[in-house]
Scaffold this active site. Structure first.
Site, PDB file in Angstrom:
ATOM      1  N   THR A  50       0.845  -1.216   0.000  1.00  6.71           N
ATOM      2  CA  THR A  50       0.000   0.000   0.000  1.00  6.71           C
ATOM      3  C   THR A  50       0.872   1.255   0.000  1.00  6.71           C
ATOM      4  OG1 THR A  50      -0.165   0.125   2.425  1.00  6.71           O
ATOM      5  CG2 THR A  50      -1.846  -1.177   1.262  1.00  6.71           C
TER       6      THR A  50
ATOM      7  N   ASN B 225      13.573   4.383   4.475  1.00  3.78           N
ATOM      8  CA  ASN B 225      12.616   3.380   4.976  1.00  3.78           C
ATOM      9  C   ASN B 225      11.480   4.093   5.689  1.00  3.78           C
ATOM     10  OD1 ASN B 225      11.664   0.716   5.851  1.00  3.78           O
ATOM     11  ND2 ASN B 225      12.288   1.378   7.887  1.00  3.78           N
TER      12      ASN B 225
ATOM     13  N   HIS C 216       8.718   3.666   8.706  1.00  5.24           N
ATOM     14  CA  HIS C 216       8.427   2.834   9.879  1.00  5.24           C
ATOM     15  C   HIS C 216       7.156   3.373  10.528  1.00  5.24           C
ATOM     16  CE1 HIS C 216       9.219   0.167  13.227  1.00  5.24           C
ATOM     17  NE2 HIS C 216       8.930   1.179  14.037  1.00  5.24           N
TER      18      HIS C 216
ATOM     19  N   ASP D  70      16.234   0.601  11.848  1.00  8.41           N
ATOM     20  CA  ASP D  70      15.495   1.848  12.151  1.00  8.41           C
ATOM     21  C   ASP D  70      16.399   2.897  12.803  1.00  8.41           C
ATOM     22  OD1 ASP D  70      12.728  -0.225  13.153  1.00  8.41           O
ATOM     23  OD2 ASP D  70      13.186   0.619  11.195  1.00  8.41           O
TER      24      ASP D  70
ATOM     25  N   GLU E 283      -3.280   8.285   7.364  1.00  7.49           N
ATOM     26  CA  GLU E 283      -3.030   9.681   7.752  1.00  7.49           C
ATOM     27  C   GLU E 283      -1.551  10.048   7.740  1.00  7.49           C
ATOM     28  OE1 GLU E 283      -6.941  10.020  10.726  1.00  7.49           O
ATOM     29  OE2 GLU E 283      -4.967  10.716  11.409  1.00  7.49           O
TER      30      GLU E 283
ATOM     31  N   GLU F  90       1.613   7.402   6.736  1.00 14.05           N
ATOM     32  CA  GLU F  90       2.556   6.730   5.835  1.00 14.05           C
ATOM     33  C   GLU F  90       2.366   7.092   4.376  1.00 14.05           C
ATOM     34  OE1 GLU F  90       3.406   2.594   6.718  1.00 14.05           O
ATOM     35  OE2 GLU F  90       2.189   2.776   8.508  1.00 14.05           O
TER      36      GLU F  90
HETATM   37  C1  GRF Z   1       3.261  -0.700   6.969  1.00 19.14           C
HETATM   38  O1  GRF Z   1       2.767  -0.468   8.273  1.00 19.14           O
HETATM   39  C2  GRF Z   1       4.680  -0.172   6.866  1.00 19.14           C
HETATM   40  O2  GRF Z   1       4.926   0.939   7.689  1.00 19.14           O
HETATM   41  C3  GRF Z   1       5.467  -1.317   7.352  1.00 19.14           C
HETATM   42  O3  GRF Z   1       4.849  -2.435   6.701  1.00 19.14           O
HETATM   43  C4  GRF Z   1       3.430  -2.200   6.719  1.00 19.14           C
HETATM   44  C5  GRF Z   1       2.806  -2.678   5.434  1.00 19.14           C
HETATM   45  O4  GRF Z   1       3.167  -1.821   4.410  1.00 19.14           O
HETATM   46  N1  GRF Z   1       6.876  -1.162   7.038  1.00 19.14           N
HETATM   47  P1  GRF Z   1       2.633  -2.059   2.891  1.00 19.14           P
HETATM   48  O5  GRF Z   1       1.125  -2.026   2.937  1.00 19.14           O
HETATM   49  O6  GRF Z   1       3.156  -3.392   2.428  1.00 19.14           O
HETATM   50  O7  GRF Z   1       3.199  -0.911   2.126  1.00 19.14           O
END
Ligand code: GRF
Length: 201
Positions: free
Chosen positions: A15, A105, A107, A148, A176, A178
């Site tokens: 996502t 990255n 987080h 991290d 909101e 990421e």
């Molecule tokens: C998200 O919470 C991201 O911050 C963490 O992995 C989760 C899934 O991310 N690193 P995505 O939907 O695969 O981008």
């Protein structure tokens, strides 16, 4: 116009990758996603890339020579910088030293809270709920050999609501924070890369 060539390394649903794809030409104007690397077959991340005509490679993280294969793909596609978006691996110091460009990255917490070894996905949000914080959020940081641990680039706070579960909190932090921060951060790094390319002309 000069642009930064971006590769995205993902392990999951993608996502954050999708938010980055959708931001091209809008928030992300100095960079172009030129390669998506999925670290196992059949990931949504791979499908999302292919659906948008972006080159996608599957390089299984658990197989021998993973980092070497990733480095070769980054060189083949002339990648300027690497975005880890939902990537669950930890890149070695050797990898970071051998890749010439920046690595960022995202987080899902306000580093230095709830980060480091063992803090990923829903576990991060459960730890925030268990601690009882009233505010959490997301962080985009440069990647170094400490999980991290690199310099923080952007952060955005998100409120924790009464009755939140790890799932409801993760969903709010994704929506909101990421999905907004990653395109902004990619644009900051892309503009820097373009400036450096222009200086070399
Ligand atoms: C998200 O919470 C991201 O911050 C963490 O992995 C989760 C899934 O991310 N690193 P995505 O939907 O695969 O981008």
């Amino acid at each position: 116009m000069l642009t930064a060539r971006i590769a995205v390394l993902a392990s999951g649903g993608g996502t954050n990758l999708q938010a980055l794809i959708d931001s091209q030409g809008r928030v992300l104007t100095h960079g172009k996603i030129s390669l998506v690397i999925a670290d196992k077959p059949g990931l949504q991340s791979e499908l999302r890339a292919r659906a948008c005509g972006i080159a996608a490679a599957v390089i299984p993280r658990r197989e021998e020579g993973f980092e070497e294969k990733v480095l070769q793909a980054l060189e083949k596609y002339k990648i300027d910088f690497l975005v880890l978006a939902g990537f669950l691996g930890i890149l070695s110091k050797d990898f970071i030293q051998r890749f010439p460009g920046p690595i960022i990255n995202i987080h899902p917490s306000l580093i230095p809270s709830f980060c480091g070894k063992g803090f990923y996905g829903l576990r991060v949000h459960q730890a925030a709920l268990d601690y009882g914080v009233k505010v959490t959020g997301a962080t985009v940081h440069y990647v170094n050999e400490v999980p991290d641990g690199g310099q923080i680039l952007l952060q955005k706070a998100v409120e924790v609501r009464a009755g939140d579960t790890a799932e409801s909190l993760q969903s709010r932090v994704l929506r909101e924070a990421e999905w907004k921060l990653l395109p902004q951060a990619a644009e900051i790094v892309s503009a820097q890369v373009v400036r450096e390319k222009e200086e070399k002309l």
